[in-house]
Structures are given as C-alpha cells and as structure tokens.
Design a protein around this motif. Structure first.
Motif, short mmCIF file in Angstrom:
data_model
loop_
_atom_site.label_atom_id
_atom_site.label_comp_id
_atom_site.label_asym_id
_atom_site.label_seq_id
_atom_site.Cartn_x
_atom_site.Cartn_y
_atom_site.Cartn_z
N CYS A 446 0.85 -1.19 0.00
CA CYS A 446 0.00 0.00 0.00
C CYS A 446 0.89 1.25 0.00
O CYS A 446 1.84 1.32 0.81
CB CYS A 446 -0.90 0.00 1.23
N PRO A 447 0.62 2.23 -0.86
CA PRO A 447 1.45 3.45 -0.87
C PRO A 447 1.45 4.17 0.47
O PRO A 447 2.43 4.82 0.82
CB PRO A 447 0.78 4.31 -1.95
N SER A 448 0.37 4.01 1.23
CA SER A 448 0.27 4.73 2.51
C SER A 448 0.67 3.86 3.69
O SER A 448 1.39 4.31 4.59
CB SER A 448 -1.16 5.24 2.71
N GLN A 486 -7.27 -3.74 -3.04
CA GLN A 486 -7.40 -2.63 -2.11
C GLN A 486 -6.64 -2.97 -0.82
O GLN A 486 -6.60 -4.12 -0.39
CB GLN A 486 -8.87 -2.35 -1.78
N CYS A 487 -6.08 -1.96 -0.23
CA CYS A 487 -5.39 -2.14 1.04
C CYS A 487 -6.41 -2.53 2.12
O CYS A 487 -7.42 -1.85 2.29
CB CYS A 487 -4.68 -0.85 1.45
N PRO A 488 -6.16 -3.63 2.82
CA PRO A 488 -7.12 -4.06 3.85
C PRO A 488 -7.14 -3.14 5.06
O PRO A 488 -8.07 -3.21 5.87
CB PRO A 488 -6.62 -5.46 4.22
N THR A 489 -6.14 -2.24 5.16
CA THR A 489 -6.09 -1.32 6.31
C THR A 489 -6.82 -0.01 6.02
O THR A 489 -7.67 0.44 6.78
CB THR A 489 -4.63 -1.04 6.70
N ALA A 492 -7.33 1.95 0.23
CA ALA A 492 -6.81 2.59 -0.98
C ALA A 492 -6.38 1.53 -1.99
O ALA A 492 -6.18 0.36 -1.65
CB ALA A 492 -5.63 3.49 -0.62
N ASP A 493 -6.23 1.98 -3.26
CA ASP A 493 -5.72 1.07 -4.28
C ASP A 493 -4.33 0.60 -3.89
O ASP A 493 -3.48 1.41 -3.45
CB ASP A 493 -5.67 1.77 -5.64
N ALA A 494 -4.09 -0.67 -4.07
CA ALA A 494 -2.81 -1.25 -3.65
C ALA A 494 -2.41 -2.34 -4.65
O ALA A 494 -3.16 -2.66 -5.59
CB ALA A 494 -2.91 -1.83 -2.24
#
Length: 872
Positions: A446-448, A486-489, A492-494
């Motif tokens: 995830c980018p974040s 999608q990021c499970p946290t 966001a797109d991941a």
C-alpha cells in the motif's frame, strides 16, 4: 489355488481387495500404539524411477512390519507439486503447469498402487491446491507479524532478457540457461525467514536425536557452522577515502590480526562504489563481479580476482595502512560484505596475495621443531591452531592460540575497535521466488500503509491455474486481475505481491498436515497432531540431509511456538537409503564426447567369477566400453524403467530384489540376474504351497509325538522366525531376514509328506515364510495366507513369535579338526561336558587315523561348534 504363479493376476486381486476394504485407512485409535511411517513425498515428474521404488518399498516394509506388531500405522502420501520443473515443462510444451502437474500425479498414483504400497490415500495432500497452501499463507502472516519473517534486499542472479531471477543451477558459464544472456547480480526486495534466531537450538537439539545417522547430524552441524571470533573495526584512512568512517569485518581468527596485510570488500560495498565513481576500469571489474554466481560453492572453486581501489584503512593495533581491494569472492549479502586478509595463515588469502604482490607476514611458527615457512608454497600447518606460537606480533609474541585470541580481543574491546562474537555460517532463509508456479506470498503493498499482511478472512490468496507462462518474467506481473487490490487497512488502491514462495516451504510442514489433511480451521487439528507426531520413522535420500531436513526441523519449532504441535523435533528416526546403481556403457566419439547406451541395449561377457570382461552393442555387434557402476540417471542412460519391470516380473519380484540385494542404507546394484533370482524364489514358494494345499489343509500339529527328524524340521521353522525377527526388528537387515526364509525353504522342500504330522510341519513352515515375507512381498502373501486356510487377512495377522522350546536340541553335531583340517563330525548330547566331548572326538575313527604315531598336544573345544586336536 492355481498351479502356476501368475504375478500380475495375483497382484491385481490383492490390490482390488485392499482398495475395496480400505485396508490402509486409519483413524486416531487410542487402544493401539500409534506408529507414523513416512517416506519423503515425490515431485510429480511423470514417472517413478528406481530410486523412488526403493525408497517407498523400504518405507512400506517398515510400515507393514509395525502393523503386524499390533500398532496403529499411518503411512500417507502426497505431492510436492509446486516448483520450477513444472514451469519449465509448461514453457516447453505450451501448457499450464497445473495441467501438466495433475496429469503426472494421476499417472504416478497408478504406479504407486501397482507397487502395492500400504498407503492411506484418504490423507493425500497436494501442495499446489489452495486447501493446502491456505494454511501456509496463514502461518506466514502470523510469523510476519511476530517478526520471524521480514523483508530486505537480497542479491540474486538476474536474467535481463527473460526478466526473471535464476536459481544457481540455471546459470551456465555466466549465462541464463534459456536466454543465453549474460546474468547480472541484482539487489531486489526479498522475504526472509529468521532461521538464525533458532540456530543455537537447531544445533543443540542434534545431541538429543539418537535415531538419526551421525553422518546427517554432522552435515547439519557443519551447515549451521557455529564459530567463535570477533568483530574487528578498521578506521578509514581519510586522505585516501576522502571521508571519516569505519570498516567492520568478522573473523574467527582475531589471533592472527598482526598478520593482516589488506582488506577485501564486495563489489556492492559502499567503499567499492565510492572508488569506482572516477575509475572506469574498477567500474568494469565491479560489473564483472556482479555477473558472477551468488552460490557459496561456486565462490569456493572460482578463480580469485581483485582490484586495488587506491583506498586504505588503518590497522587497529599497529596503525599501519592496509590497502582496500574489491574481490570477486566476497559476497555483499554475507556479514558486512568485507573480510580482513591474513595471507600467511589462510590459503585463499595466500593465493590472492601472491597473485597481487601483497605482503605475507608470518605470525605463527611451530613451538617445537624447524620453522619451514615459505611465502611461495602453501603448507597445511599454516592454518593450524595447535602446537604453534606467535611471532612478528610485537607485544603478542610467544603466545599460543588461545592466549593470543584473548589478548588481542581484549585490546580491541579496550580501544572500542572490536568485540568478541559468536557467529553462525547459517544465513536467514530467503523464500521469495520471482516465478509463477508457487504459493503466493500473502502481502499487499500500500502506498500509505506499506507492506500489509492479507487478513486471515481473505485467505487463501489463490494462484490462477489457467496460466501458460512464456518464460519472459513472472506472468503474474502481467495480470492486473491478480495484482490489483485494495489495502485491507485503509481501503486505498494497492498492489498484491507477485513473488511466490520457495517450494522448500511446502515440504517443511507437510508431515504435520497428514495428521488432519481435511481440517479447515488451521494447519493441523491439535488432537490429531498430538496423536501422530513426531514421525516415528522418516525415510529419504542423503541428498536431503541439509536443506529439507533443516528447514523441516525449523518449521516444527515455529509451529511448536505457535502452539500447533508438541515436541521439539519432527522426526524421531531417520533412515537415509542408498542409491540404486547400475553398469554404464559408452563409446567415445571423435570429438571426445561419450554416447551412453542403456544396459538393455548391450550384451555382456563375464568371466568364471561373474566379472564383466567385455561388452558389445546388440544393434551392430561392435564393442562398447564398460564404464563401471554409477547412480541410475538419464545422463548416463543406465536407468531401468520400473513400469517395465513390474509388467514383466510383477511388483513383488521387484520389491523382493530391492530388499534382498543390499541393506537399506547401502547402495544397491541393479542386476538382471538378481531380478531373475528373485522371480525364481517366488515361483519356488508358490510351487511348494500349491503342492501342499492341493492335498488339503492338515490337522493341527501334535507337539508331544514328534520324532527327532520332525523336531529338526520344526527347529528350522522357529530358528528362521527368531533370526528374521532380530534382523528386521533390531537391525533392519531385510536381506538377511529373506535369507532366513530361503534356508527354511530348503528344509521344507526336502521334508517328507507321508503323514498328517509331516504335512502339519510343512503347514507351520509355510505359514512362517508367508508371515515373515508379508511386509516384503505383500500380494503373494495375501493370496497364500488365504489358501493356507485362514479367514483373516495376513496384514491383520500378528508377526510370528519363535517357540523357544522348539529351538532346544537334545544332541549337537560338532565338526572335528586335526591340526585345523576337517577330519570328521561327532554327535554329542547338547549338555555334554567338555571332557565327554573331547573323549568322543578322540574316539572318532578319522581322528585316530590322522593322529596315529603322533602325540596329541592340545585339544581345543569350541562349545556347540567344533573340536580341534593339535598333534605332532
């Protein structure tokens, strides 16, 4: 009972019976002692080879024997189904690896059944199916959260054309095996298991494993490689490097520090990179180093090359400047990527120093005797520790190894230029593979949020099976439907991780999954695991002695620490079977190459002792060279197809030959004559059984009314039972156990059949042979046992027990020698005194004839065996 032994009919009927009755399916029965017998599961390559046949026959014999001892025996089977060979075959054949793998599994399963293996197929596992690797991913996420799995950059072999990482064996002369492109070393993110955190336990546990061969334990100790040394810090020479800093190395021989004359760093080391900024030749050399292998074994044998950087570091004890080299034998991924060189006392450094004209300073010499040190020719004593004292070491002169070690390390610690350290050769296990056909690594990028483990309720991450790879990189990287997520946290797109796991991961815990293969709440069901584990007997080749067995031991400790299993080790006893070897034949070609011919294509001439003296090719009658015995392999074309042998002779003949030709731990030489001999022996047993059964099953034996001759026959039966039981149960010498049945057969074939008692003795003897051979030739014994009048199955019949009273002899026949030469025999009472035996020997007619006119000097009596009369 039919008169002629027809092995294929006999075996088909037995196998059909076992399948219909589910004879080998087991449950957790608390009323019986559990016994878990496991052979290493196969890779589904498409066909069994003779090594497979031997391995699985040995395991099957052991499993069946313990079942006859009344134990609840588990013998499962599965498939090590992921891996590079399937992907390579898929590329070549333009099919999906899954399709190729499942076809091979179906064929090999049929071959297993043809061998008559007592396998519980209800527990079959396949590592490429989601119901298996689901739980591997589950454990991965647990261990990742605990820090046992982590990510860092690792150096790999990179094929720039196929855009993929290559295993060391895929790099041929520095080029990719498929693309022929020059391979590069490349640093990429990799996931690692922190196996080094368990290094001490993995090493110490070996001392508590009496059921393992010492050879295997020694190999593992050497691989773990615990060593005692020190970290040593060299300050940068600011003038030459242009900056302050320190270079750290680890050495097991800090006692030789006064003999250090240079340091060497890996091509990727910051000092190497800094020096290459304005040095094109050094840049080219670094590129050459990066194109080399990353395998430690290759490093040991490759030509040692170096390049002087023009940089220097400061010796921490004497303040001298030591030059810094970039060297191709130093790996960036190992330790600090730097080594100190003591050429006088390290053979590799000695070779390098002579090649690049570096000083060689002797700092050890023999305490007693002549000092034969030469800087031109290496001598083995240079690397020794014992019997030497330090020289040319200033204040450290005159010390032995331990004194020098302690004194120098103390000074380094005092000046903050080093410290004592225990280190292991073992490195953390990199499990990332940039290939398609493997278990997906359950991580989302995830980018974040960074790297996020896939939540448990979203497992398994399923590998798509309808993919046909083309060899140009990992196809998962070209499948947005796989990697986009999608990021499970944070939602966001991941991007989903496209690397897959090393297939050693699957084979490291499969033994535990067999305990509860249908369990869908975790890796193992706790009660089932507690019932079956550890494996009582594990069987497999010595080639797996290090990596597979070490990783399986590591995984067991991981699962133990997760509360999934009990105990510290997965395998109580280990048997490493020998190889199957066979003769090789070839012709030399004008270019020096060899063309190998299969033994079936060759006619061999033997001398009187059975030794091959010449051979010719059947196709043209011209000579071929006898190349000696080698492991069966495709490269030497000396393999024998097990399917052909089963079709021709039957599985029982192959099994009997395998068990009779050599003990399990030794190499087995395949011979057509040996197979023919095994086939003849089975026909002998069948003929005797048919002749006996055709007269009807006799009444029970009346032990009180046996004649002396009948007692001898019964004694032979129970002697065979006693000795074969020892051979199988205590020593695992199946070959000598078979020999016991052969000796008994010789007696039974000559035994009279005139009376009911005579026939009852043959019945008892035949039953003993069938029971003793039941684990080895199960099909024939299944049929014979029923024909001998039994309603129960031979697999559920207890192993026979010798009647000790039958072994008691009233009289003994002793050999009589005169001056060591055989001169006759005497018969004496079993409890005769030494004096009575001597008197009987002296009275023997032949003894009197050969001692006439001589004086008897001594009489030697070996109880129960012989009498030797010494006369002159």
């Amino acid at each position: 009972m039919q008169e002629q032994y027809l092995p294929l009919e006999v075996e088909a009927s037995a196998q059909e019976y076992w399948a219909e009755n589910k004879s080998f399916e087991v449950t957790e029965d608390s009323n019986k002692e559990p016994y878990y017998c496991l052979s290493m599961f196969p890779y589904p390559s498409g066909r069994l080879h003779m090594g497979h046949v031997r391995n699985y026959t040995i395991g099957d014999v052991i499993a069946r024997y313990h079942r006859m001892l009344g134990k609840n025996v588990l013998q499962p089977m599965g498939w090590d189904a992921f891996g590079m060979p399937a992907e390579n075959a898929a590329i070549q054949n333009k099919v999906a690896p899954a399709e190729w793998t499942y076809q091979n599994m179906a064929y090999m399963k049929e071959q297993f059944n043809r061998l008559g293996l007592a396998i519980d197929w209800s527990r079959e596992i396949t590592t490429c199916k989601p119901d298996y690797y689901h739980w591997e991913q589950f454990l991965f996420t647990r261990l990742y959260k605990r820090g046992i799995i982590y990510q860092k950059k690792g150096t790999v072999n990179w094929d720039p054309v196929d855009q993929t990482v290559l295993a060391n064996e895929q790099v041929i002369d520095g080029r990719g095996w498929r693309s022929d492109a020059l391979v590069e070393k490349r640093e990429i993110p990799m996931y690692y298991f922190k196996i080094t955190a368990y290094a001490d336990e993995l090493l110490e546990s070996l001392d508590n494993m009496p059921g393992w061969p010492e050879q295997v334990k020694t190999m593992q100790r050497n691989w773990i490689g615990k060593s005692f040394g020190a970290d040593i810090v060299f300050d940068y020479d600011v003038d030459s490097i242009g900056m302050a800093g320190q270079l750290k190395v680890y050495s097991t021989r800090p006692d030789t520090l006064m003999g250090a004359t240079y340091v060497a760093v890996a091509a990727e080391h910051p000092l190497a990179q800094r020096a290459a900024e304005n040095n094109p030749k050094l840049s080219d050399f670094i590129a050459e180093c990066k194109a080399g292998s990353v395998a430690e074994a290759d490093m040991a044998t490759m030509e040692k090359k170096g390049f002087a950087t023009g940089q220097y570091v400061i010796h921490p004890l004497n303040g001298k400047k030591l030059p810094v080299f970039v060297a191709n034998y130093v790996l960036w991924g190992y330790g600090e990527g730097a080594v100190m060189a003591v050429p006088a006392h390290d053979e590799r450094d000695f070779e390098f120093a002579n090649k690049y004209q570096q000083p060689i300073i002797q700092v050890y010499q023999p305490k007693d005797g002549d000092n034969t040190f030469s800087s031109q020719q290496w001598q083995d004593w240079y690397a020794a520790k014992d019997g030497l004292v330090t020289v040319n070491s200033e204040q450290y002169d005159g010390l032995n190894y331990q004194e020098a070690f302690d004194a120098i390390v103390a000074e380094l610690e005092k000046t903050q230029h080093g410290e004592r350290k225990t280190q292991f050769r073992l490195r953390d296990w990199g499990i990332s593979r940039q290939r398609y056909w493997g278990c997906p690594i359950p991580i989302i990028h995830c980018p974040s949020c960074g790297d996020v483990p896939v939540p448990e309720d979203q497992l398994p991450v399923v590998l798509p099976e309808n993919v046909i790879p083309d060899g140009a990189g990992n196809p998962l990287n070209k499948m947005p439907e796989f990697y986009q997520c999608q990021c499970p946290t944070c939602g966001a797109d991941a991007r989903r991780e496209t690397d897959t796991m090393d297939t050693f991961v699957e084979s490291s815990w499969y033994y535990a999954r067999y305990a509860s293969p249908q369990y869908n709440q975790g890796l193992v069901e706790k009660n089932a695991a507690d019932h079956w584990l550890p494996v009582d007997q594990y069987i497999g080749g010595i080639e797996h002695a290090i990596l597979h067995l070490l990783y399986a031991r590591f995984f067991h400790k991981l699962m133990r620490d997760e509360g999934l299993v009990k105990g510290d080790e997965p395998f109580a006893n280990l048997l490493t079977q020998g190889m199957v070897i066979a003769e090789t034949y070839y012709r030399l070609q004008p270019n020096g190459a060899r063309v190998w011919y299969n033994p079936t294509e060759v006619e061999v001439e033997y001398d009187a002792k059975g030794k091959p003296v010449s051979a010719k090719l059947l196709a043209d009658g011209e000579p071929v060279v006898i190349g000696g015995t080698e492991k069966m392999s495709k490269s030497k074309n000396n393999g024998v197809d097990p399917q052909f042998m089963i079709d021709q002779y039957g599985a029982d003949t192959c099994r009997l030959f395998m068990m009779f030709a050599a003990p399990p731990e030794q190499n087995l030489e395949w011979t057509d004559a040996g197979v023919e001999g095994a086939s003849r022996y089975l026909r002998r047993i069948w003929r005797l059984a048919h002749a006996h059964v055709s007269q009807g099953i006799p009444a029970a034996l009346e032990l009180a009314n046996l004649t002396d001759a009948q007692k001898d026959i019964r004694r032979a039966t129970h002697a065979a039972i006693k000795h074969a039981s020892q051979d199988v149960g205590q020593f695992r010498k199946f070959n000598t156990a078979i020999a016991q049945t052969m000796s008994l057969m010789n007696v039974l074939e000559k035994a009279p059949t005139a009376t009911e008692q005579d026939r009852a003795l043959i019945q008892e003897g035949l039953e003993a042979i069938v029971l003793l051979l039941a684990p080895i030739i199960p099909h024939m014994c299944h049929v014979l046992w029923k024909n001998l009048g039994h309603s129960t199955d031979v697999i559920d019949t207890p192993w026979p027990v010798a009647d000790e009273s039958a072994l008691v002899q009233d009289t003994l026949t002793l050999v009589v020698q005169v001056n060591g030469k055989l001169r006759g025999q005497i018969e004496v009472a079993a409890d005769a005194s030494r004096e009575a035996v001597e008197a009987e020997a002296r009275a023997n007619e032949n003894v009197q004839r050969f001692t006439e006119g001589q004086t008897i000097r001594k009489v030697i009596v070996v109880p129960g065996k012989l009498v030797n009369i010494v006369a002159n």
